[in-house]
Design a protein around this motif. Structure first.
Motif, PDB file in Angstrom:
ATOM      1  N   LEU A 132      -4.308  -5.541   1.753  1.00 24.82           N
ATOM      2  CA  LEU A 132      -5.119  -6.766   1.723  1.00 24.82           C
ATOM      3  C   LEU A 132      -6.598  -6.466   1.984  1.00 24.82           C
ATOM      4  O   LEU A 132      -7.486  -7.132   1.435  1.00 24.82           O
ATOM      5  CB  LEU A 132      -4.601  -7.765   2.761  1.00 24.82           C
ATOM      6  CG  LEU A 132      -3.346  -8.562   2.385  1.00 24.82           C
ATOM      7  CD1 LEU A 132      -2.915  -9.437   3.553  1.00 24.82           C
ATOM      8  CD2 LEU A 132      -3.620  -9.442   1.167  1.00 24.82           C
ATOM      9  N   TYR A 133      -6.842  -5.464   2.825  1.00 23.38           N
ATOM     10  CA  TYR A 133      -8.226  -5.115   3.139  1.00 23.38           C
ATOM     11  C   TYR A 133      -8.909  -4.441   1.942  1.00 23.38           C
ATOM     12  O   TYR A 133     -10.090  -4.690   1.662  1.00 23.38           O
ATOM     13  CB  TYR A 133      -8.252  -4.191   4.352  1.00 23.38           C
ATOM     14  CG  TYR A 133      -9.642  -3.760   4.753  1.00 23.38           C
ATOM     15  CD1 TYR A 133     -10.473  -4.610   5.489  1.00 23.38           C
ATOM     16  CD2 TYR A 133     -10.130  -2.499   4.392  1.00 23.38           C
ATOM     17  CE1 TYR A 133     -11.747  -4.211   5.856  1.00 23.38           C
ATOM     18  CE2 TYR A 133     -11.397  -2.092   4.743  1.00 23.38           C
ATOM     19  CZ  TYR A 133     -12.211  -2.960   5.478  1.00 23.38           C
ATOM     20  OH  TYR A 133     -13.476  -2.572   5.833  1.00 23.38           O
ATOM     21  N   CYS A 134      -8.142  -3.602   1.225  1.00 24.70           N
ATOM     22  CA  CYS A 134      -8.736  -2.818   0.144  1.00 24.70           C
ATOM     23  C   CYS A 134      -8.728  -3.543  -1.202  1.00 24.70           C
ATOM     24  O   CYS A 134      -9.597  -3.295  -2.046  1.00 24.70           O
ATOM     25  CB  CYS A 134      -8.007  -1.478  -0.001  1.00 24.70           C
ATOM     26  SG  CYS A 134      -8.086  -0.436   1.478  1.00 24.70           S
ATOM     27  N   ILE A 135      -7.764  -4.396  -1.437  1.00 28.75           N
ATOM     28  CA  ILE A 135      -7.616  -5.050  -2.741  1.00 28.75           C
ATOM     29  C   ILE A 135      -7.736  -6.557  -2.567  1.00 28.75           C
ATOM     30  O   ILE A 135      -7.091  -7.125  -1.695  1.00 28.75           O
ATOM     31  CB  ILE A 135      -6.248  -4.688  -3.371  1.00 28.75           C
ATOM     32  CG1 ILE A 135      -6.093  -3.163  -3.484  1.00 28.75           C
ATOM     33  CG2 ILE A 135      -6.089  -5.342  -4.739  1.00 28.75           C
ATOM     34  CD1 ILE A 135      -4.728  -2.731  -3.962  1.00 28.75           C
ATOM     35  N   PRO A 136      -8.547  -7.210  -3.393  1.00 29.05           N
ATOM     36  CA  PRO A 136      -8.668  -8.672  -3.295  1.00 29.05           C
ATOM     37  C   PRO A 136      -7.311  -9.354  -3.490  1.00 29.05           C
ATOM     38  O   PRO A 136      -6.456  -8.898  -4.259  1.00 29.05           O
ATOM     39  CB  PRO A 136      -9.634  -9.026  -4.434  1.00 29.05           C
ATOM     40  CG  PRO A 136     -10.416  -7.777  -4.664  1.00 29.05           C
ATOM     41  CD  PRO A 136      -9.476  -6.647  -4.382  1.00 29.05           C
ATOM     42  N   LEU A 137      -7.129 -10.461  -2.793  1.00 33.09           N
ATOM     43  CA  LEU A 137      -5.856 -11.169  -2.798  1.00 33.09           C
ATOM     44  C   LEU A 137      -5.467 -11.628  -4.202  1.00 33.09           C
ATOM     45  O   LEU A 137      -4.289 -11.617  -4.568  1.00 33.09           O
ATOM     46  CB  LEU A 137      -5.927 -12.373  -1.847  1.00 33.09           C
ATOM     47  CG  LEU A 137      -4.660 -13.227  -1.728  1.00 33.09           C
ATOM     48  CD1 LEU A 137      -3.494 -12.390  -1.212  1.00 33.09           C
ATOM     49  CD2 LEU A 137      -4.902 -14.422  -0.819  1.00 33.09           C
ATOM     50  N   VAL A 183      -0.648  -9.199  -9.820  1.00 27.39           N
ATOM     51  CA  VAL A 183       0.361  -8.155 -10.024  1.00 27.39           C
ATOM     52  C   VAL A 183       1.749  -8.669  -9.651  1.00 27.39           C
ATOM     53  O   VAL A 183       2.741  -8.413 -10.361  1.00 27.39           O
ATOM     54  CB  VAL A 183       0.009  -6.901  -9.195  1.00 27.39           C
ATOM     55  CG1 VAL A 183       1.148  -5.887  -9.235  1.00 27.39           C
ATOM     56  CG2 VAL A 183      -1.277  -6.275  -9.715  1.00 27.39           C
ATOM     57  N   TRP A 184       1.831  -9.408  -8.556  1.00 31.92           N
ATOM     58  CA  TRP A 184       3.126  -9.961  -8.130  1.00 31.92           C
ATOM     59  C   TRP A 184       3.673 -10.920  -9.186  1.00 31.92           C
ATOM     60  O   TRP A 184       4.859 -10.896  -9.503  1.00 31.92           O
ATOM     61  CB  TRP A 184       2.953 -10.680  -6.793  1.00 31.92           C
ATOM     62  CG  TRP A 184       4.209 -11.376  -6.329  1.00 31.92           C
ATOM     63  CD1 TRP A 184       5.251 -10.836  -5.658  1.00 31.92           C
ATOM     64  CD2 TRP A 184       4.539 -12.759  -6.547  1.00 31.92           C
ATOM     65  NE1 TRP A 184       6.217 -11.776  -5.430  1.00 31.92           N
ATOM     66  CE2 TRP A 184       5.807 -12.979  -5.964  1.00 31.92           C
ATOM     67  CE3 TRP A 184       3.884 -13.821  -7.167  1.00 31.92           C
ATOM     68  CZ2 TRP A 184       6.429 -14.217  -5.977  1.00 31.92           C
ATOM     69  CZ3 TRP A 184       4.514 -15.057  -7.183  1.00 31.92           C
ATOM     70  CH2 TRP A 184       5.766 -15.247  -6.600  1.00 31.92           C
ATOM     71  N   ILE A 188       2.955 -11.012 -12.456  1.00 35.87           N
ATOM     72  CA  ILE A 188       3.361 -10.281 -13.665  1.00 35.87           C
ATOM     73  C   ILE A 188       4.719  -9.613 -13.453  1.00 35.87           C
ATOM     74  O   ILE A 188       5.600  -9.653 -14.318  1.00 35.87           O
ATOM     75  CB  ILE A 188       2.282  -9.241 -14.046  1.00 35.87           C
ATOM     76  CG1 ILE A 188       1.000  -9.949 -14.500  1.00 35.87           C
ATOM     77  CG2 ILE A 188       2.795  -8.314 -15.143  1.00 35.87           C
ATOM     78  CD1 ILE A 188      -0.159  -9.010 -14.739  1.00 35.87           C
ATOM     79  N   ASN A 189       4.892  -9.001 -12.277  1.00 42.36           N
ATOM     80  CA  ASN A 189       6.175  -8.353 -11.976  1.00 42.36           C
ATOM     81  C   ASN A 189       7.313  -9.369 -11.937  1.00 42.36           C
ATOM     82  O   ASN A 189       8.412  -9.120 -12.448  1.00 42.36           O
ATOM     83  CB  ASN A 189       6.070  -7.628 -10.632  1.00 42.36           C
ATOM     84  CG  ASN A 189       7.403  -7.047 -10.193  1.00 42.36           C
ATOM     85  OD1 ASN A 189       7.919  -6.112 -10.776  1.00 42.36           O
ATOM     86  ND2 ASN A 189       7.967  -7.624  -9.137  1.00 42.36           N
ATOM     87  N   LYS A 190       7.036 -10.536 -11.369  1.00 45.89           N
ATOM     88  CA  LYS A 190       8.079 -11.557 -11.224  1.00 45.89           C
ATOM     89  C   LYS A 190       8.509 -12.110 -12.575  1.00 45.89           C
ATOM     90  O   LYS A 190       9.709 -12.275 -12.844  1.00 45.89           O
ATOM     91  CB  LYS A 190       7.550 -12.693 -10.331  1.00 45.89           C
ATOM     92  CG  LYS A 190       8.600 -13.680  -9.869  1.00 45.89           C
ATOM     93  CD  LYS A 190       9.477 -13.075  -8.793  1.00 45.89           C
ATOM     94  CE  LYS A 190      10.425 -14.105  -8.207  1.00 45.89           C
ATOM     95  NZ  LYS A 190      11.351 -13.510  -7.219  1.00 45.89           N
ATOM     96  N   PHE A 191       7.546 -12.396 -13.437  1.00 51.14           N
ATOM     97  CA  PHE A 191       7.861 -13.062 -14.696  1.00 51.14           C
ATOM     98  C   PHE A 191       8.340 -12.098 -15.787  1.00 51.14           C
ATOM     99  O   PHE A 191       8.913 -12.530 -16.776  1.00 51.14           O
ATOM    100  CB  PHE A 191       6.639 -13.835 -15.191  1.00 51.14           C
ATOM    101  CG  PHE A 191       6.373 -15.077 -14.388  1.00 51.14           C
ATOM    102  CD1 PHE A 191       7.198 -16.187 -14.488  1.00 51.14           C
ATOM    103  CD2 PHE A 191       5.311 -15.134 -13.505  1.00 51.14           C
ATOM    104  CE1 PHE A 191       6.963 -17.328 -13.740  1.00 51.14           C
ATOM    105  CE2 PHE A 191       5.067 -16.271 -12.750  1.00 51.14           C
ATOM    106  CZ  PHE A 191       5.889 -17.376 -12.861  1.00 51.14           C
ATOM    107  N   THR A 192       8.082 -10.809 -15.604  1.00 54.88           N
ATOM    108  CA  THR A 192       8.547  -9.837 -16.614  1.00 54.88           C
ATOM    109  C   THR A 192       9.774  -9.064 -16.158  1.00 54.88           C
ATOM    110  O   THR A 192      10.253  -8.188 -16.876  1.00 54.88           O
ATOM    111  CB  THR A 192       7.422  -8.834 -16.937  1.00 54.88           C
ATOM    112  OG1 THR A 192       7.056  -8.114 -15.741  1.00 54.88           O
ATOM    113  CG2 THR A 192       6.208  -9.546 -17.498  1.00 54.88           C
TER     114      THR A 192
END
Length: 692
Positions: free
Chosen positions: A624-629, A635-636, A638-642
C-alpha cells in the motif's frame, strides 16, 4: 487341487480365493446322489438391490445381506447406509459339498444398539445352475409371514464350478475351521473392509465435482435440492446440498485412495434432499478408472441412468504419495542418507516444486499401557488406527493384552501442516464391530521431533480422559513457505466423518459460545459509543482522528422454504423439526467458531498462524505504501473478473476464510490439549526400577 485358493491357518484365518474369502457350508441331511462330485465352488457377486423395504422412521434403511447354507452363515456384506437401492458389488467364493442345500439370502436393516430389522429373504436353487457358466440372477424378496408384501429384489451374478478330485482332508479341515470360529472369520474380514483394507494404497484418485446439468425436477415447485454421493470400495464422499436448482454448481474437490492396480469403479448417485422424509433418487452413473490414463486430468460428462441430466467431473489418477508401514527396526529418519534426501526435498530452495507436498511425517507407535478391558475375560485385543486427514493406516492386533507392544513405524506425506494426527485404539471383536478404547488428537505444529511421549487416551469426543496411555514418537519435517501458501487454499474435508446429530448438551454449549461472541460485540459497541459520548476526551479525540472507515452491510436474501407445501404426517413433522434443530445447532457452532478463531488468532493460540498473519499484514502495508490503491484495486478486479476465463473449473475460495479455518476454535483447543499421564501407573518403569 485349488489353483487360485490358498489354504491359510485353520486356527483363525479364513480361506482366500482371488483375494476374496471362501467359507464352507455346513453338512446337509439330504441324500447325495452317487454322481455328485466331492465339492463345488460357488463364486457369487452381490450386485445391488432395488426398491427395498423401508424399515427406519425416516423412510429409508441401512441394508446388508447374509448368505446361508445348511443353516450356517457363509457371507455377510457391508452395510449401505440410508439407501433403498444399494450397490454392493461384493464378491464371495464359497465351497459347498453338494447342491441339495439351497443358498439362503436374507436382507436386514442395520440398527445400532438394537436388533436388526428383517427386510426379506429368498432362496437360490443350486441344482438349477449350469456348470461353468456365468449366470445373472434376480431374486424377489419375500417375508414368509406377509407373502403379499413387495420387499424389492436382489441382483446376483453366480458361477458354479465342480471341484472333482478335491481332497476330503481339505474339506474336513475347512469344515473344522468354520465350526470353530465362523463369526470371528466373518468379522475379521469385515474389519479388513473397514480398517485393514485402508493399509497401503497404490495411487490417488483426485475428483472435482464441477456441476450438474438439466437434472430431474423432484419437488412440486419444479426444482430440486441436489447433492451427490460417491463410493469407491469402502470410501465414501457426500457433496454439499445446492438448494432449488436443476443446474447446480458444486466446485468441490476430494481424493480417494486407489488400492487396485487395475483401478476400480466409482459409483455415483444423485439425490434430492427432502426435509422430514426420504430423499428422492435423481439418477446414477459410474466411472471405470481402468479406462483412464494416469497422470492426466480427464473431463467427464456423465449421463445419469434411471433419471435425467448430466454430471460434469474432473478425474485425475496419480501415483501414490509416500506412505509406508514398517517395523521399528526400519526407520527412514535414522538412515542418514534417507534423512538427508527428505531434508533436501523440503528445503527452502524447493519452494515451488510440487506445492501440494508440504512435508513428511513419521509416527512410531510403540506401545500402550493400562488399556480398558473390553472382553468378558478382563482382557482386550487392541489394535491402533493412525489417521492424517483421509489417510488411514493401522497396526496388527495384539490378542488378550492390556499392555500391547506394536513397535510399528508409519510415514505420511503432509498436504497441510495444520492437519491433526489422530491415533485411535480399538478392541477387535469376534462377533461385532470393533470397540473403542481411546483416542488422541495431536496437531502437527505442536509436535516435538524425536521425543517419545506418553499420551493419555481420551474419549470419543476428546473432552476427557479414558483408561490407558499410548507411547508415540513423532517427527515432522516441512517447508514453511509451502505450508504458508497452502494455508490460503480450501482445507481438505474428511469424507468419513459422521453426520451431526441433535444433542441437547451440544445445542446448549453452542448457544453459550454464541452468546459469548455476541457479548464481545456488544461490549465493543459500548466502547465505541463511549468515544462519541466524550467520557474520556483523549480517547474520543483519538477516535475522531483514526476512524475513517465506511461500514458496508451486505443484505442477505432470506429465502423461505416454500417447497413443503404438501401435507405431512405427524412423524414427518417431528423429523422436520429435528432437522431444523440440527441445522440451528450447526449454525450456532459455525458462528461461534468463527468468532473464537478470530480471538485465537490474536491470542497466539497457534504461533505459526499468528506470525503468518503479522507477516501478511506487513507485506500488505508495504504494498500500500509503494503502490497507489487504485492500481491495487484495478489488478484485483482484473484477476477477479478473468478468473473464470483463465481457469473455468477453478474452485472458488476466500483466502481469509481459508486462513481462519486453520485456527482452532475453543472446542478444538480443548480437544487438542494434552493431558498429563500419571507416572505411578507405568509397569515398564517399575520393571526398570526392579532391574536397577
Amino acid at each position: 487341487m485349488l489353483d487360485s485358493c490358498k489354504l491359510k491357518s485353520a486356527c483363525n484365518l479364513p480361506f482366500i480365493c482371488n483375494k476374496k474369502k471362501i467359507n464352507t457350508a455346513g453338512t446337509s441331511n439330504a441324500e447325495v446322489p452317487l454322481a455328485d462330485p466331492g465339492m463345488y465352488q460357488l463364486d457369487i457377486t452381490l450386485r445391488r438391490g432395488q426398491s427395498l423395504a423401508a424399515r427406519d422412521r425416516g423412510g429409508t434403511s441401512d441394508p446388508y445381506v447374509k448368505f446361508k447354507i445348511g443353516g450356517k452363515e457363509v457371507f455377510r456384506s457391508k452395510i449401505i447406509h440410508k439407501n433403498l437401492n444399494p450397490v454392493w458389488e461384493e464378491k464371495a467364493c464359497i465351497l459347498v459339498d453338494h447342491l441339495r442345500e439351497p443358498l439362503y439370502i436374507k436382507v436386514f436393516d442395520y440398527d445400532f444398539g438394537l436388533q436388526d430389522d428383517f427386510m426379506g429373504s429368498a432362496f437360490l436353487d443350486l441344482t438349477q445352475l449350469e456348470l461353468n457358466r456365468p449366470t445373472d440372477v434376480t431374486l424377489t424378496l419375500k417375508d414368509p409371514h406377509y407373502p403379499d408384501h413387495d420387499l424389492g429384489i436382489i441382483l446376483l451374478s453366480v458361477i458354479l464350478t465342480p471341484k472333482e478330485g478335491e481332497s476330503r482332508d481339505v474339506t474336513m479341515l475347512m469344515r473344522k475351521s468354520w465350526k470353530r470360529s465362523s463369526k470371528f472369520q466373518t468379522q475379521s474380514l469385515r474389519l479388513s473392509d473397514l480398517h485393514r483394507k485402508s493399509h497401503l494404497w497404490r495411487g490417488i484418485v483426485s475428483i472435482t465435482l464441477i456441476e450438474g446439468r438439466d437434472l430431474k425436477a423432484m419437488d412440486s415447485n419444479g426444482l430440486s435440492d441436489p447433492y451427490v454421493k460417491f463410493r469407491l470400495g469402502h470410501q465414501k464422499y457426500k457433496s454439499k446440498i445446492m438448494p432449488k436448482t436443476l443446474n447446480p454448481q458444486w466446485r468441490e474437490q476430494f481424493d480417494f485412495h486407489l488400492y487396485e492396480e487395475r483401478g476400480g469403479i466409482i459409483d455415483i448417485t444423485a439425490w434430492d434432499k427432502d426435509a422430514g422424509k426420504r430423499d428422492d433418487f435423481i439418477g446414477r452413473c459410474q466411472v471405470d478408472l481402468s479406462a483412464l490414463s494416469r497422470e492426466q486430468t480427464h473431463k467427464l460428462e456423465l449421463e445419469l441412468e434411471e433419471g435425467e441430466g448430466h454430471l460434469v467431473l474432473l478425474v485425475t489418477l496419480t501415483a501414490s504419495a509416500t506412505v509406508s508401514i514398517s517395523d521399528l527396526s526400519i526407520n527412514s529418519l535414522e538412515d542418514q542418507k534417507e534423512r538427508e534426501e527428505i531434508l533436501k526435498r523440503y528445503s527452502p530452495l524447493r519452494i515451488f516444486h510440487n506445492l501440494k507436498d508440504v512435508g513428511f511425517l513419521q509416527v512410531k507407535v510403540i506401545r500402550a499401557e493400562g488399556l480398558m478391558a473390553a472382553d468378558v475375560t478382563g482382557k482386550s485385543d487392541p489394535f491402533c488406527v493412525v489417521e492424517l486427514n483421509n489417510d488411514r493406516l493401522l497396526t496388527h492386533t495384539v490378542y488378550k493384552n492390556l499392555n500391547p507392544e506394536w513397535n510399528k513405524v508409519f510415514t505420511f506425506n503432509i498436504k497441510d501442516i495444520h492437519s491433526v494426527l489422530e491415533v485411535t485404539v480399538y478392541d477387535e471383536d469376534r462377533d461385532r464391530s470393533a470397540d473403542f478404547l481411546g483416542k488422541v488428537a495431536i496437531p502437527l505444529l505442536s509436535i516435538q521431533n524425536g521425543e517419545q511421549k506418553a499420551y493419555v487416551l481420551k474419549n470419543k469426543q476428546l473432552t476427557g480422559p479414558t483408561k490407558g496411555v499410548i507411547y508415540l514418537e513423532i517427527d515432522v519435517i516441512f517447508n514453511a513457505v509451502k505450508a504458508s501458501l497452502r494455508t490460503l487454499i480450501p482445507k481438505e474435508q474428511k469424507y468419513i466423518e459422521e453426520e451431526n446429530r441433535l444433542s441437547k448438551q451440544l445445542l446448549l454449549r453452542n448457544f453459550i459460545r454464541m452468546k459469548r461472541c455476541v457479548m464481545v460485540l456488544v461490549n465493543a459497541a459500548y466502547y465505541v459509543n463511549s468515544c462519541f459520548d466524550w467520557d474520556s476526551p483523549p480517547r474520543s479525540l483519538a477516535a475522531f482522528v483514526v476512524v475513517e472507515d465506511i461500514l458496508e452491510d451486505e443484505e442477505e436474501e432470506d429465502d423461505k422454504d416454500d417447497k413443503d407445501s404438501e401435507k405431512k404426517g405427524f412423524i414427518n413433522k417431528i423429523y422436520a423439526i429435528q432437522e431444523v434443530c440440527v441445522s440451528v445447532q450447526n449454525i450456532l457452532d459455525e458462528v461461534a467458531s468463527f468468532g473464537e478463531r478470530i480471538k485465537n488468532t490474536f491470542n497466539w493460540t497457534v504461533p505459526f498462524l499468528s506470525w503468518l498473519a503479522i507477516v501478511a499484514l506487513c507485506v500488505f502495508t508495504v504494498i500500500l505504501y509503494c503502490i497507489p490503491l487504485r492500481y491495487i484495486v484495478l489488478v484485483w478486479g482484473i484477476n477477479k473478473f478473468t478468473k473464470k476465463l483463465r481457469s473455468p473449473y477453478a474452485i472458488d475460495n476466500n483466502e481469509l476464510l481459508d486462513f481462519l479455518s486453520r485456527v482452532p476454535s475453543d472446542v478444538q483447543v480443548v480437544q487438542y490439549q494434552e493431558l498429563k499421564p500419571d507416572p505411578s501407573h507405568s509397569p515398564y518403569k517399575r520393571k526398570k526400577n526392579n532391574l536397577g
